[in-house]
Design a protein around this motif. Structure first.
Motif, mmCIF file in Angstrom:
data_model
loop_
_atom_site.group_PDB
_atom_site.id
_atom_site.type_symbol
_atom_site.label_atom_id
_atom_site.label_comp_id
_atom_site.label_asym_id
_atom_site.label_seq_id
_atom_site.Cartn_x
_atom_site.Cartn_y
_atom_site.Cartn_z
ATOM 1 N N SER A 87 -1.363 -30.443 34.945
ATOM 2 C CA SER A 87 0.038 -30.153 35.263
ATOM 3 C C SER A 87 0.580 -29.041 34.374
ATOM 4 C CB SER A 87 0.888 -31.413 35.085
ATOM 5 O OG SER A 87 0.458 -32.434 35.953
ATOM 6 N N LEU A 145 7.508 -33.275 39.624
ATOM 7 C CA LEU A 145 6.182 -32.938 39.106
ATOM 8 C C LEU A 145 5.163 -32.836 40.231
ATOM 9 C CD1 LEU A 145 4.126 -32.580 36.822
ATOM 10 C CD2 LEU A 145 3.992 -35.080 36.662
ATOM 11 N N ILE A 146 5.222 -33.764 41.195
ATOM 12 C CA ILE A 146 4.282 -33.726 42.324
ATOM 13 C C ILE A 146 4.464 -32.444 43.132
ATOM 14 C CG2 ILE A 146 3.691 -34.829 44.518
ATOM 15 C CD1 ILE A 146 4.343 -37.531 43.183
ATOM 16 N N LEU A 183 4.938 -37.060 31.302
ATOM 17 C CA LEU A 183 4.260 -37.064 32.594
ATOM 18 C C LEU A 183 3.258 -35.930 32.748
ATOM 19 C CD1 LEU A 183 7.349 -37.785 34.885
ATOM 20 C CD2 LEU A 183 5.721 -39.428 33.953
ATOM 21 N N SER A 230 14.245 -37.642 40.654
ATOM 22 C CA SER A 230 13.016 -38.206 40.106
ATOM 23 C C SER A 230 12.198 -37.111 39.432
ATOM 24 C CB SER A 230 12.179 -38.861 41.218
ATOM 25 O OG SER A 230 10.902 -39.219 40.746
ATOM 26 N N LYS A 231 11.879 -37.326 38.155
ATOM 27 C CA LYS A 231 10.996 -36.389 37.468
ATOM 28 C C LYS A 231 9.615 -36.377 38.116
ATOM 29 C CE LYS A 231 12.786 -36.112 32.742
ATOM 30 N NZ LYS A 231 12.475 -36.337 31.317
ATOM 31 N N ARG A 232 9.157 -37.547 38.537
ATOM 32 C CA ARG A 232 7.811 -37.637 39.096
ATOM 33 C C ARG A 232 7.705 -36.876 40.412
ATOM 34 N NH1 ARG A 232 3.710 -40.611 37.481
ATOM 35 N NH2 ARG A 232 5.068 -41.808 36.074
ATOM 36 N N CYS A 233 8.726 -36.973 41.259
ATOM 37 C CA CYS A 233 8.723 -36.225 42.528
ATOM 38 C C CYS A 233 8.710 -34.727 42.267
ATOM 39 C CB CYS A 233 9.931 -36.602 43.375
ATOM 40 S SG CYS A 233 9.826 -38.249 44.091
ATOM 41 N N THR A 254 16.932 -38.210 34.588
ATOM 42 C CA THR A 254 16.610 -36.785 34.613
ATOM 43 C C THR A 254 17.746 -36.010 33.944
ATOM 44 O OG1 THR A 254 17.663 -36.529 36.783
ATOM 45 C CG2 THR A 254 15.285 -36.997 36.754
ATOM 46 N N SER A 308 8.380 -40.804 29.533
ATOM 47 C CA SER A 308 8.703 -39.493 30.109
ATOM 48 C C SER A 308 7.582 -38.472 29.964
ATOM 49 C CB SER A 308 9.966 -38.936 29.453
ATOM 50 O OG SER A 308 9.735 -38.670 28.083
ATOM 51 N N GLU A 339 7.699 -33.688 27.082
ATOM 52 C CA GLU A 339 7.249 -34.250 28.350
ATOM 53 C C GLU A 339 5.727 -34.175 28.505
ATOM 54 O OE1 GLU A 339 10.056 -35.247 29.824
ATOM 55 O OE2 GLU A 339 11.247 -34.112 28.385
#
Length: 522
Positions: A42, A181-182, A37, A176-179, A370, A35, A260
């Motif tokens: 960022s 973040l993006i 990320l 999605s955590k990644r989405c 999430t 996790s 995170e």
């Protein structure tokens, strides 16, 4: 239970102070596998994206009124706001290096003030759940996105657009955590580009001669004279400083999700000051440009339109208005996406403590990995409050956050100076703030907290602090009166979910048998 990311010096205190360390640290060490990320960029973007909002374009005219039209007092107020923000950041960096876990203010208060048992957690948690919204920035987005497309202002449409933004931001982070973040990185990068653009525009207006820029200089020596003490309106000090602090607000954001962040202590120690320095440069240049280009009377009476006035003077009324509206809309949208995420993390940390009904369900990362419960609760609360019929009630509820937050910061300063450093005098924090900076933060926060009581303008302040009493009475009833009259004691136990998330639940001990409770109030 894993304590690997607790500093080695503090691990040795686990035996000496089990109540403090166990309750404050171990249950909150919940970094789920894979996790972490957030890297340096960022984290930097999160700081910048949260701090740079619509405040610097909306509040300068109001601050100028509080300064009674004196340019020296006006600039001094912004310096005070920046100083409190910087020393507050140093405070959080030191406390965060002691406790590199999710939760920020909640965790720090629990660690410093563990007694009476659970009171600090209950007061802060109930206050946060009730009064943490992303509604204000969402409404600003709704209003200015319509301006940027030359649509007429309509309050219902603004609220609908604001609600849609919050729902979309929630869904973005939900699946999605990644989405998420993006999206934050993309919008944050655009905002960083806007910062560079605004700094270049201000440099053009400030540095080039009038014959080249064709922008008339409105400076006069009389405006910059130092006023006498009797000319200063002290009763408006706290209101003015609060507006400046609010414009710098967001420097606590990344401490909420330290679990995170990769190498959180090192990353925060570099990204935080760099971001705050960038914002300070931007605000300084914008304020000087306001003073140079806007006539004093126009600036004094601008209220929340000063940003539009400045861009209209530089780019022309039509283009300037559209450009200003687009900048504010983008800034507000980025803030909403960030606040939705950070507030959901804070909500999850609160639910993991087991104080509220259905906490064991709401704290879960199931099914998308999430903080689903925290996201949904934040979304529902933020959207619902926008449809309260009386707009004045809405504004009051949103604004009650600021005075209690300064009270929390003052308590943290006192705790660091007179409890943590004295109790653990042999421990050297990985990041140690200069003592003088902590005193500056303490003085600044206390001056904002106490100054309204020196005037007749303290009703709103009392309403703000009354919000804290909700959590206090919740704790008093659930953890003192109910156990006393029903003849039982609460015992807190820890459990672990399949993904490694650790949460607390309570059991009632009647002496002969134990009754399991998912929260004290169920």
């Amino acid at each position: 239970m894993n304590i690997d990311n607790i500093p080695m010096d503090l691990q040795s205190d686990l035996q000496k102070h089990p109540t403090v360390v166990t309750r404050s640290l171990v249950p909150l060490d919940n970094s789920v596998k894979g996790s972490r990320l957030f890297g340096f960029y960022s984290t930097f973007i999160m700081f910048v994206g949260r701090m740079f909002g619509s405040g610097i374009f909306a509040t300068p005219g109001l601050v100028m009124k509080n300064a009674n039209g004196f340019y020296t007092i006006y600039m001094l107020l912004w310096l005070i706001g920046a100083g409190i923000a910087y020393t507050g950041l140093l405070l959080y960096l030191e406390l965060g290096s002691y406790l590199p876990v999710n939760g920020a203010t909640k965790v720090f208060l629990e660690y410093i003030y563990p007694n009476p048992a659970y009171m600090t957690t209950a007061v802060f948690s109930v206050f946060t759940i009730l009064f943490s919204f992303s509604s204000t920035n969402a409404l600003v987005f709704g209003e200015y996105i319509r301006y940027s497309f030359a649509l007429p202002s309509d309050e219902i449409s603004n609220r609908n657009i604001a609600c849609l933004l919050i729902v979309c931001s929630t869904l973005l982070h939900l699946f999605s955590k990644r989405c998420g973040l993006i999206a934050q990185n993309v919008l944050g990068t655009l905002k960083l580009g806007l910062i560079v653009f605004i700094i270049l525009v201000c440099s053009y207006a400030l540095l080039l001669p009038e014959s080249v820029s064709h922008l008339q200089n409105q400076f006069s020596k009389e405006d910059f004279r130092i006023p006498e003490l009797k000319e200063i309106q002290w009763m408006y000090y706290s209101a003015a400083v609060l507006k400046c602090i609010q414009s710098f607000g967001g420097w606590t954001t990344c401490h909420i999700f330290q679990n995170e962040i990769r190498n959180p202590i090192e990353t925060l120690s570099k990204a935080g000051p760099l971001a705050l320095g960038t914002i300070f440069l931007l605000y300084s240049m914008l304020n000087l440009t306001y003073l140079k280009l806007l006539p004093k009377d126009e600036f004094f009476n601008s209220d929340q339109l000063v940003g539009a006035l400045l861009f209209g003077r530089i780019f022309g009324s039509t283009l300037g208005s559209r450009l200003m509206s687009s900048i504010i809309a983008l800034s507000s949208a980025t803030n909403v996406i960030i606040v939705v995420y950070t507030d959901s993390i804070m909500n999850q940390e609160i639910f993991k403590e087991g104080f509220l009904p259905f906490s064991n369900i709401l704290c879960s990362n199931y099914p998308f990995g999430t903080p689903c419960g925290g996201l949904i609760i934040h979304c529902i609360a933020s959207c619902a409050i926008m449809y309260i019929p009386k707009r004045r009630i809405y504004d009051t509820i949103i604004s009650v956050q600021y005075y209690p937050n300064q009270l929390f910061h003052a308590l943290l300063c006192l705790g660091l100076l007179f409890k943590v450093r004295r109790r653990f005098g042999n421990i050297r924090a990985p990041i140690r703030a200069p003592t003088v900076c902590i005193y500056i933060c303490l003085f600044g926060s206390l001056s904002v907290v106490l100054s309204p009581f020196l005037t007749q303008h303290f009703r709103f302040t009392l309403a703000s602090y009354a919000a804290l009493s909700v959590g206090f009475f919740y704790w008093l009833i659930a953890f003192r009166l109910l156990p006393f009259f029903c003849h039982f004691e609460y015992r807190s136990l820890l459990a672990e979910k399949n993904d490694g998330l650790i949460y607390r639940y309570f059991v009632r001990d009647y002496g002969t048998n134990i009754q399991t409770e998912s929260s004290p109030c169920i």
